[in-house]
Design a protein around this motif. Structure first.
Motif, mmCIF file in Angstrom:
data_model
loop_
_atom_site.group_PDB
_atom_site.id
_atom_site.type_symbol
_atom_site.label_atom_id
_atom_site.label_comp_id
_atom_site.label_asym_id
_atom_site.label_seq_id
_atom_site.Cartn_x
_atom_site.Cartn_y
_atom_site.Cartn_z
ATOM 1 N N THR A 139 0.819 -1.332 0.063
ATOM 2 C CA THR A 139 -0.067 0.187 -0.093
ATOM 3 C C THR A 139 0.773 1.259 -0.045
ATOM 4 O OG1 THR A 139 -1.683 -1.243 1.363
ATOM 5 C CG2 THR A 139 -1.851 1.150 1.353
ATOM 6 N N ALA A 140 1.876 1.165 0.728
ATOM 7 C CA ALA A 140 2.866 2.302 1.001
ATOM 8 C C ALA A 140 3.418 2.665 -0.569
ATOM 9 C CB ALA A 140 3.728 2.273 2.215
ATOM 10 N N ALA A 151 1.879 6.874 -6.486
ATOM 11 C CA ALA A 151 0.504 7.844 -7.034
ATOM 12 C C ALA A 151 0.812 9.242 -6.909
ATOM 13 C CB ALA A 151 -0.781 7.397 -6.474
ATOM 14 N N LEU A 152 1.793 9.388 -5.874
ATOM 15 C CA LEU A 152 2.203 10.942 -5.465
ATOM 16 C C LEU A 152 3.312 11.315 -6.242
ATOM 17 C CD1 LEU A 152 1.642 10.791 -1.694
ATOM 18 C CD2 LEU A 152 0.394 12.155 -3.281
ATOM 19 N N GLY A 153 3.847 10.467 -7.196
ATOM 20 C CA GLY A 153 4.925 10.717 -8.067
ATOM 21 C C GLY A 153 6.513 10.435 -7.571
ATOM 22 N N GLN A 206 14.895 12.994 1.857
ATOM 23 C CA GLN A 206 14.474 13.725 0.700
ATOM 24 C C GLN A 206 13.781 12.654 -0.339
ATOM 25 O OE1 GLN A 206 18.040 15.572 -0.660
ATOM 26 N NE2 GLN A 206 17.774 17.348 0.312
ATOM 27 N N PHE A 207 12.650 12.837 -0.561
ATOM 28 C CA PHE A 207 12.068 11.935 -1.692
ATOM 29 C C PHE A 207 12.135 12.286 -3.050
ATOM 30 C CE2 PHE A 207 9.781 10.247 2.344
ATOM 31 C CZ PHE A 207 10.116 8.903 2.068
ATOM 32 N N HIS A 208 12.511 11.619 -3.897
ATOM 33 C CA HIS A 208 12.681 11.926 -5.596
ATOM 34 C C HIS A 208 11.329 11.894 -6.003
ATOM 35 C CE1 HIS A 208 13.950 11.220 -9.535
ATOM 36 N NE2 HIS A 208 14.769 12.080 -9.191
ATOM 37 N N ARG A 209 11.218 13.010 -6.764
ATOM 38 C CA ARG A 209 9.737 12.878 -7.322
ATOM 39 C C ARG A 209 10.068 12.927 -8.800
ATOM 40 N NH1 ARG A 209 5.525 17.037 -5.322
ATOM 41 N NH2 ARG A 209 4.215 15.317 -4.740
#
Length: 196
Positions: free
Chosen positions: A82-83, A89-91, A160-163
């Motif tokens: 799910t995560a 979905a958030l890119g 830091q999350f990569h988009r």
């Protein structure tokens, strides 16, 4: 050559060297449960369960009252399906940063802690995890007996999350707490550390 005198001198030399050598100290690997421990973590926009595992290197035994260190604290935080879907979905498709799962100890007082590194990780489709490595902590051993280590809660990672597709990085502090279950989770590392 006097063989008896040579052997006696050689034996005396070995005894002198043995007396001046430092105490033997083998390193032990301490590992969290192989089944992994569930935590609830705050991701950007949602909270989800993950499972975590870790290990580190420490001494095989320590004297009471002495300061000792554990090093190479490393591990992996595995996302639920799910995560992974929510992040996709958030890119978001990758992560980097710093931090680690703190190690707590019974019969020992914590000292200096140096956080680990989360290397840059871009995830393939439908997979997700956070690797961390390189952390260390020091402790002062308590009374003779055993020091028992556990995975800490709560812990946080400075990430830091990569988009995708623009390749920007979004700072995020991911806070995690061990999931409350019945029976309770067992976040203990094994083996225990003997204190003499």
């Amino acid at each position: 050559m006097n063989i008896r005198r040579f052997l006696t001198t050689a034996a005396a030399t070995v005894l002198v060297l043995a007396g001046t050598a430092g105490p033997a100290r083998a390193d032990t690997t301490f590992s969290s449960p192989s089944s992994a421990v569930p935590y609830n973590c705050a991701f950007p926009g949602f909270t989800q369960q993950v499972t975590a595992m870790a290990e580190f290197t420490g001494p095989d035994t320590v004297p009471a009252g002495s300061t000792f260190s554990i090093t190479g604290i490393s591990g992996r935080i595995l996302f639920s399906d799910t995560a992974i879907r929510l992040l996709a979905a958030l890119g978001y498709d990758g992560v980097r940063g710093s931090g680690m799962i703190q190690v707590t100890a019974s019969n020992a007082t914590p000292g200096l802690s140096v956080g680990g590194i989360v290397p840059e990780q871009i995830w393939p489709s439908l997979t997700g995890w956070i690797d961390f490595a390189g952390g260390s902590e020091s402790f002062v051993a308590g009374d003779p007996g055993l020091v028992e280590f556990s995975m800490g809660t709560p812990f946080s990672l400075a990430l830091q999350f990569h988009r995708r597709p623009n390749g920007t990085w979004m700072p995020w502090t991911m806070s995690c707490n061990v999931k409350v279950t019945s029976p309770a989770q067992n976040p203990a590392f094994s083996p225990a550390l003997p204190v003499s």
